[in-house]
Each structure stands twice: as C-alpha cells, then as structure tokens.
Motif scaffolding. Structure first.
Motif, PDB file in Angstrom:
ATOM      1  N   GLY A  88      -6.116   4.099  -2.216  1.00 31.73           N
ATOM      2  CA  GLY A  88      -4.545   4.084  -2.608  1.00 31.73           C
ATOM      3  C   GLY A  88      -4.714   4.259  -4.207  1.00 31.73           C
ATOM      4  O   GLY A  88      -4.110   4.941  -4.870  1.00 31.73           O
ATOM      5  N   LYS A 129      -8.028   1.137   2.308  1.00 31.47           N
ATOM      6  CA  LYS A 129      -6.846   1.625   2.053  1.00 31.47           C
ATOM      7  C   LYS A 129      -6.484   1.483   0.544  1.00 31.47           C
ATOM      8  O   LYS A 129      -5.906   2.248  -0.276  1.00 31.47           O
ATOM      9  CB  LYS A 129      -5.833   1.011   2.802  1.00 31.47           C
ATOM     10  CG  LYS A 129      -5.732   1.579   4.323  1.00 31.47           C
ATOM     11  CD  LYS A 129      -4.766   1.025   5.205  1.00 31.47           C
ATOM     12  CE  LYS A 129      -4.707   1.535   6.472  1.00 31.47           C
ATOM     13  NZ  LYS A 129      -3.758   0.858   7.564  1.00 31.47           N
ATOM     14  N   GLU A 181     -10.638  -2.644   6.634  1.00 29.87           N
ATOM     15  CA  GLU A 181      -9.681  -1.264   6.631  1.00 29.87           C
ATOM     16  C   GLU A 181      -8.738  -1.602   5.593  1.00 29.87           C
ATOM     17  O   GLU A 181      -8.384  -0.546   4.762  1.00 29.87           O
ATOM     18  CB  GLU A 181      -8.903  -1.272   8.123  1.00 29.87           C
ATOM     19  CG  GLU A 181      -9.862  -0.597   9.252  1.00 29.87           C
ATOM     20  CD  GLU A 181      -9.095  -0.943  10.408  1.00 29.87           C
ATOM     21  OE1 GLU A 181      -7.842  -1.206  10.345  1.00 29.87           O
ATOM     22  OE2 GLU A 181      -9.757  -0.700  11.562  1.00 29.87           O
ATOM     23  N   GLN A 182      -8.174  -2.861   5.466  1.00 29.66           N
ATOM     24  CA  GLN A 182      -7.123  -2.892   4.247  1.00 29.66           C
ATOM     25  C   GLN A 182      -7.908  -2.776   2.928  1.00 29.66           C
ATOM     26  O   GLN A 182      -7.204  -1.898   2.056  1.00 29.66           O
ATOM     27  CB  GLN A 182      -6.591  -4.203   4.182  1.00 29.66           C
ATOM     28  CG  GLN A 182      -5.248  -4.320   3.528  1.00 29.66           C
ATOM     29  CD  GLN A 182      -4.420  -5.701   3.709  1.00 29.66           C
ATOM     30  OE1 GLN A 182      -4.775  -6.810   3.669  1.00 29.66           O
ATOM     31  NE2 GLN A 182      -3.201  -5.444   4.306  1.00 29.66           N
ATOM     32  N   ILE A 234       0.748  -1.057  -0.026  1.00 30.29           N
ATOM     33  CA  ILE A 234       0.151  -0.001  -0.006  1.00 30.29           C
ATOM     34  C   ILE A 234       0.851   1.053   0.407  1.00 30.29           C
ATOM     35  O   ILE A 234       0.575   2.234  -0.917  1.00 30.29           O
ATOM     36  CB  ILE A 234      -1.150   0.039   1.244  1.00 30.29           C
ATOM     37  CG1 ILE A 234      -2.075  -1.141   0.801  1.00 30.29           C
ATOM     38  CG2 ILE A 234      -1.755   1.451   1.266  1.00 30.29           C
ATOM     39  CD1 ILE A 234      -3.176  -1.494   2.024  1.00 30.29           C
TER      40      ILE A 234
END
Length: 899
Positions: free
Chosen positions: A491, A487, A483-484, A447
């Motif tokens: 991103g 992101k 959450e990932q 990330i």
C-alpha cells in the motif's frame, strides 16, 4: 496640557542648536518623494542617498523632516523616519553627542503627533535608540513617557504606549535594570500599565497587556508583588470584545503555566474553564493561542488530576479543531500535481548532522508532515501529549468520536474523516496499551484509506499507518500479521508512486519509518521495493527527491549486505550515478545524494569498490575547493559552505567503513592525509567532528598512511579534549577521543609522546562525569585503557588518581571489542603497579563483574590472574573485608574467575 507644554519646551531648546539649510532640506525631501514613487529608478536614488549619508548631519535632516516637515506628505515624513531608523543601527554610537541629542529631542514631540503613522514610526526609532544606548542616558524619554501616559489625552497616551510596548517587546531587560535612583524604570511603568487594562480604548488595553506579558519570563520584583492585581486584570480582560486582547490573555496564561505555575494554582479551575471556552473562539488566532495551554499544562509540574475532570469536554473540542480549516493553505497545496517543478522557495533548508562515534543521546525529531503551525496541528500535538499523560483513560470519549466521523462516507465529510485518521495517529504512542487488542482491525481499516480518492486522506493515512509500524512489524511473525505487513508494504509503495506531491512526501516518510522497524524482513522484497523507489526517483521534483534519498539510505542501513547483489545494484546505482554526474560540485542537491551514498557504501562493503574511485576522488575535490573558497571565494569560483566538507568527510568515512583495507590503494595515491589534517584544525566544530570520525576510521584500516603526520594528528586531537568550551564541542571531543584510542592500538609505542597529555585530559572527564554525555565518558574510559595497554609503564605510576572513576565508567560499557581493549590496559597496569589499585579494589571488582562474558579466553585468564593476585596479596582478612563490601549479585558474577 502638561505633556504638550513639555514637548514644546523640548522643541524650543533643540532649535537653538542645529538648523537645517533650506537647500539641503529641499534636496533630501525631493529624493524621498522620488523614492516612494512607484515609477522611480530605485538604485539611482539609493546611490544618491548613500552620497548624502557621508555628511555628518544627514541624520539630523531626516529627524527634522519626520518631526517638523508639516507641509510635506506624511509618506515623505515616514520615509525619512524609516531611513533614519536604518541609519541609526550602524551610525548612532559613532555620532557626535550633539547630533545624538538633537535626534533624541526631535523624536519625543512626535509621540504627540496627530498623525498615527508619525507616532508609530517615532516609537520604532525610539526603541532602536534605546536598544543602542539604553534608557539611563536618556532621562527625558522616561519623563516624557510618564507625562504622556498620565495626560488623559488619547493621542499622547497612544503615542507613548506605542513606543513603550516596542521597548518592552525588543529589550524588556532595559526597563528592569538597576538605576542610580535604585528605582528600576519598570517599577514606574508597571502600575500605570496595569491601570490601562481598564481603559475604554482597545489599542491601549492591547498594548498595555502585551507589554506586561513581556515580563513574565523576567519576573521583576514589582510584577511578583503585583501578581494578584495582574491576575484580576487578566480575568477582567478575559471576555474583552477585542480578539487581540483575548489572544494576549491566553498567551499570559500559557506563559504563566510554563514559567510560574504556582501563581495559577489557586485559580486553576477557572483558568481551565476559560481556556476551554476560548479554544472554540470564532477568531482563529485566539483559539490557537488557547490551544497551546493544554500541552503547556501537561508539561508543567502540576497534578494531572486538575485536568482529568475536563477531559470529556476537552477531547471533543480538540478533535473538532483537528479538521482542516477552509482557508488552510494545505488544501491548495494538495491540488498541486506531481509533475509541476518545485520553486526554490519550496525547498526548506536542510541540516546534515555530523558523524558521531558512540552511544547516541540524540532524540529523533518527530516527523511532522508540513510546517506551518496552526490550530489543527496544535490540537493534534495537544492530543498527543494528553494521551501520553492520561493514556487509555481518554479512549472511551475519543473512540466514539473517531468512529462516528469515520462512518460519514459522503464526499462533503472528507475533512472530518481525515481528522479522525489524524487523531488515531496522534494517540498511537500514548494509548498503545488500550489500542493494542484492536490494532489488527485499526490497521485493516486504514489500509483501504491509502487508496482514498481525497489526496489529504491518502497522505494522513500514510502517516498514521507509520505510527503503528512497530506493531505491524511485530505481528509479521504469524500468518494474519504477515499478510497485513505485506498489505501495508505494498500500500505504501503504491502511494510512493502517487501523482500528488503531498501524498508522495507522506508515503516516502512513512515508508522510511517502516523500513527502520522492519530491517531484515525487507530482504525478500528488495527487488520490488527498489523498483518502486527508483521509479519515484525518476518522477519526483526536487523537494520530494530528498525524501527518496532518505528512504534509499534507510533501506541500505536496514538490509545491509543483502543489498550487495548484481540484480539489485543494476536497479539502484545507474540513476544515482547519472544524477551524481549531472550535479556540479557547488550544487546543494549533492548533500542528500552524498548522505545516501554513505549508507549504500556501508551496506555494500567491498561490493561498493566498483563505484569507489570516482566517489573518493570527487569528495577530495569538493573538500579542496571548499577549503580554498573559505579564504578566496573568487578564485575557488564558489561560495564557502561547510556542509559540503562535512558531507564529503562523512561519505569518506562510509567508504572506509564499507571497503575496509580495500580503501588503502585510494588513500595511498591521494592527498587525503593533508586535507584531513587541515579539517581537524578547522574552526568549524561540525567539520572537526566529522574529520576526527574519519581519522578514527582510517586508523583502523590503513594507519600506515597517517604515520608521516602522526604527531600533528595526535596533538590536534588531544587539544579537543583540553578546552574550556568542552561542553559546547562535546561531539568533537568524543570523536577525537575515540580516534586517539584507535590510533594507539595500531601505532603502539609511537603514541608515547602524547600519552601523558591525553591522560591528563581524560582523567578530569572521568572524574566530573555528571553533565557530560554518556558517549564521551565511555570513549574516554576505552581510550585510557587502550593507552595503558600500549604504554603501561607510562600510565601505571598515576593510576591511583583515576582508578575509582575509571572503573565506574568501565562498568557502564556493554560487552564488545573496545571494552576488551580497555580491560587489557587495566590488566597491564595492575601487573606494572599492583598497589595502585588497592584503594579502589571494590570498584575494580564491580567493573570486572559488569562483563556478561569475556569472549577472549586470553583476556578472561588475565582478569582471573588479577583477582587471584589481589586475593594472595591481601592477607589478615583484608580480602574477605573487600568481598563483604560487594553486593551479592556481584560476588556471584566474580565466582566464574575462581576466586
């Protein structure tokens, strides 16, 4: 010097025939001198040369100048030769035989010319003449080539070898053809070519090896018999000082492993060891050719064991070759700012795949980021295939390398870090089991790289993240994973707005991949996604705009009706409509926009109706203009391009699917019916394929507007199923078959005139199902059932001819409305002719048992009646006999029908 004497004798004989006039010779030489001068008026000279080519012996002059104008500059002689080559392509076959012979006789002595350019030009022309007239009608050629090769005179040997290698490269089959003497020309040449592997002259070694390699695919008997000599020759040349020869040795091993792996099997250890060495060759082309070997090996029917022992040494070589070379053109591209407009040559041709109804057998093309093949990409492709063959076994060697490279944080090491990220993406599929426990950490590591200061690290990180998108989406169900996912999503959206074109392209493609996996998870984030995509839409240049269209279309497919909210449409539609109005009907930038609208129309459903009228109208205009352009481009004002018709038909299908019966008012006031019929009869298969898809879609929602020309639609649709070229146009047949079924259930008895014609086409498809695609079989089975449900009295008398293969096909179809229609037909036929299914009763029972559950109560009862009817009809133990023939699981499933 025997060869030179022969050449002189040939020349003397030719002189007795045709002679040039001095004036003509001078004029043509003068023109050629002007042609090669940089300051001359090329178009004027071209016109004068065209004028001369009216004369029947113009090409004789050119041959004479090439072969004999000793006093003229070699550039003039070469220009005459190149013009002669181009003229012969169109004029040779219609030339008087005396002129053909004159030219052929003039070319042969040139093979011994002291000037290399003259030899090379003659070799090229000889290859063209052989392409046009074969070798059997030119015995002097074979004789001269053999004489020159055997002469030991380096000039003659090179001249002959140049011509021979061009023949082997362009038309190898010519030398492998039967000849009256029963000896094929290749039988004469191959021993001499293998002999030349040992020549001290590098050019001869290269040309001889390149020529033999052309025969690996054809494998003539003489090469098969000489395989040991050939392989020994390859091992001798393996460490040749010339890189061109080493590259051809690698190419030979790659082709042999693809075509005849059994020949290499006894030598595999040595070959693999050698390929491992040359994979590190200082010459890029040699190492690239060697690198092709690993993918070829993994795809060959050879045991992976042989390669396993080499993996600890091979993996590091592949990984180090995955770093960008200093001269890689991507490094220059990566500097290009996003605000610079694209040039026309930056835009690669695009291909729209026509609409297709049914279960798709097509493979997705893997999304390679840029398209020049080089050692980096070849190494990554090899690593991908090796990871699919050996799986997690390669991880220990690979991960220690990846970790060591990723820990190099100085600016100078960015290429090594980038290669490590590429490697993670390359093994994402093959090593997923071993990587699985570590994926949260891997993704967490990737990330921040999306924001790296080096654009090529940002772009490769987008791609590698997208290779793990299935896992990222699966994990979104729990808090850490959610959450990932957030992101990664944000991103990639940030990178979509990057200023660098390469990063924009990679981010947009990666986002489209993520969208496909995430589907309804995107709905709560639609506003922010649309804002980013439409911001990119305003900022991108033409090439990357195509990828934004794809990302918007994929988003619409993924979220469907969730898109149909005023606040989303206010962000999405105005920029697209502005572009739609700005592009002309002949601008190819319309294609991706038409495709994008197709997805949006299907997603919005009736919500698209506010935009539908101008879109519908314009599609008709485009189709009409293109149909005119096909016969009369001048009055149409555009050049014909079938892609415009295909994309417009597909958008009309999307509109029909989205608006449903709401499209009726548009169709009723248009000439769509006549345009569509014309498209169904077009000679282009892609146009017909999309036309029949639209016909089926319209049949579902407004069949009344097709009625006036129904017999013609049905007739042309039936023709698609009855063609000797069925396999070549299988997607057309598939859509036509589906459309007939859709029409049948809407127009009922009006279909009766074509029922038997269509049935007679469907039955052979069902009876010879092997080798045809799954979708055509399913659609044929459904359409047959639909015809039977509408006209059981016509179909049932013939049912015993097709019952077995039909039931086998019905058993393969998943539960849905179309399968219900087919079974209604089945029940109607059995009612009309119960004895017609007796011999196929076991297959009938299996087809019924293929239902998970029949949703329609009426149909469930009809099917029960059919089974009960047979149980009552078959006494004396015949029913029990039938039940014994069925597998226990099938009997279990039939129990719900109370038999």
């Amino acid at each position: 010097m025997a060869a030179i004497a022969t050449a002189a004798a040939v020349a003397a004989a030719a002189e007795a025939t045709w002679q040039p006039q001095e004036a003509g010779f001078k004029e043509i030489c003068g023109l050629l001198e002007q042609q090669i001068s940089p300051s001359s008026d090329k178009s004027q000279i071209w016109q004068q040369l065209q004028h001369y080519s009216q004369f029947p012996d113009f090409n004789n002059y050119l041959a004479f100048i090439l072969a004999r104008a000793e006093g003229k500059p070699v550039e003039v002689r070469q220009a005459a030769g190149l013009l002669l080559k181009n003229n012969l392509k169109t004029a040779f076959k219609s030339m008087p035989p005396t002129n053909q012979e004159y030219i052929k006789d003039e070319l042969l002595p040139c093979l011994g010319s002291t000037d290399r350019q003259i030899r090379s030009t003659s070799g090229t022309i000889i290859s063209v003449v052989v392409q046009l007239g074969g070798v059997l009608g030119w015995p002097k050629l074979l004789h001269t080539l053999v004489k020159c090769l055997d002469s030991n005179d380096i000039v003659h040997m090179e001249g002959a070898m140049d011509a021979l290698s061009k023949i082997c490269e362009d038309i190898p089959q010519v030398l492998d053809a039967e000849s009256p003497s029963s000896e094929r020309p290749i039988d004469i040449f191959l021993p001499r070519l293998l002999q030349l592997f040992q020549s001290p002259n590098a050019t001869l070694r290269k040309l001889a090896l390149g020529s033999v390699n052309q025969y690996i695919m054809l494998m003539p008997p003489v090469l098969y018999m000489s395989m040991d000599t050939y392989l020994q020759g390859l091992f001798v040349l393996a460490n040749d000082p010339s890189p061109e020869v080493r590259k051809l040795v690698c190419s030979a091993f790659v082709q042999l492993i693809e075509v005849r792996p059994s020949f290499l099997e006894p030598h595999l250890q040595n070959v693999i060891e050698y390929m491992l060495q040359v994979n590190k060759d200082p010459d890029d082309e040699v190492s690239l050719e060697a690198c092709e070997f690993w993918s070829a090996y993994c795809e060959a029917p050879l045991p992976p064991e042989n390669l396993r022992a080499f993996l600890p040494r091979l993996i590091p070589v592949l990984l180090s070759n995955m770093a960008y070379a200093d001269d890689d053109e991507s490094l220059l591209d990566a500097e290009e700012e996003g605000s610079l407009p694209d040039r026309d040559q930056d835009l690669k041709p695009r291909f729209h795949s026509s609409r297709f109804h049914g279960s798709d057998d097509a493979e997705d093309d893997d999304d390679d980021i840029v398209n020049v093949w080089n050692l980096r990409k070849c190494s990554a492709a090899a690593l991908d295939i090796i990871s699919n063959v050996f799986g997690d076994e390669i991880l220990p060697a690979l991960m220690s390398f990846v970790q060591s490279k990723l820990s190099l944080l100085d600016d100078a090491s960015w290429k090594e870090r980038e290669a490590a990220v590429l490697a993670l993406g390359a093994i994402a599929e093959g090593c997923i089991n071993g990587l699985y426990p570590h994926l949260p950490q891997i993704v967490a590591f990737l990330i921040p790289l999306l924001d790296d200061k080096f654009p090529l690290i940002r772009s490769i990180s987008c791609w590698t993240v997208s290779r793990f998108s299935k896992f990222i989406v699966q994990g979104a169900g729990h808090r850490e994973g959610h959450e990932q996912f957030e992101k990664v999503l944000t991103g990639l959206l940030r990178r979509i707005l990057d200023d660098n074109k390469r990063v924009q392209e990679a981010a947009c493609s990666a986002f489209a991949t993520l969208e496909e996996e995430a589907a309804d998870l995107l709905a709560p984030r639609l506003e922010i996604i649309l804002q980013h995509l439409m911001c990119a839409y305003g900022k991108y240049q033409r090439k990357n705009l195509r990828i934004v269209y794809d990302a918007i279309g994929t988003l619409a497919d993924a979220v469907g009706g969730d898109l149909n909210q005023p606040k989303f449409l206010e962000i999405l539609m105005p920029p697209l409509i502005a572009k739609w109005q700005q592009l002309s009907n002949s601008d190819k930038d319309l294609f991706p926009l038409l495709e994008c609208f197709t997805s949006i129309a299907q997603a919005l459903g009736s919500g698209f109706s506010q935009f539908s009228q101008p879109v519908f109208q314009r599609c008709l205009e485009i189709i009409q203009t293109q149909q005119l352009a096909k016969v009369d481009p001048v009055s149409a004002g555009v050049q014909f391009d079938k892609e415009f018709i295909v994309c417009s038909l597909d958008l009309l299908s999307g509109l029909t699917e989205g608006l449903g019966s709401g499209i009726e008012s548009l169709v009723s006031q248009s000439n769509l019916r006549d345009l569509l019929l014309q498209c169904c009869m077009d000679d282009g298969a892609d146009i017909r394929q999309s036309a029949f898809a639209l016909l089926g879609d319209l049949a579902r929602v407004c069949p009344i507007h097709l009625r006036p020309r129904l017999p013609e639609f049905l007739d042309v649709a039936a023709k698609q199923l009855n063609t000797p070229k069925l396999k070549e146009t299988i997607s057309v047949a598939n859509n036509a078959c589906w459309a007939i079924g859709e029409l049948a259930i809407k127009v009922n008895q009006e279909i009766s005139p074509v029922v038997m014609t269509v049935i007679s086409c469907l039955v052979p498809i069902l009876q010879h199902a092997e080798g045809l695609n799954k979708s055509l079989i399913e659609n044929s089975a459904i359409t047959l059932g639909r015809l039977a449900s509408v006209c059981p009295e016509l179909v049932s008398p013939h049912m015993e001819h097709f019952m077995q293969s039909w039931c086998i096909a019905l058993a393969m179809i998943r539960d849905d409305i179309e399968k219900e229609d087919a079974f209604r037909g089945l029940c109607a036929m059995v009612k009309a002719n119960p004895s017609g299914a007796l011999s196929s009763l076991v297959f009938l029972c299996r087809a019924i048992a293929s239902w998970h559950e029949i949703r329609s109560e009426a149909l469930h009862n009809e099917v029960s009646q059919v089974l009960l009817g047979y149980k009552q009809m078959l006494n004396n133990g015949a029913w029990e006999q039938c039940m014994l023939a069925l597998e226990p699981a099938i009997k279990e499933k039939l129990s719900k029908y109370k038999v």
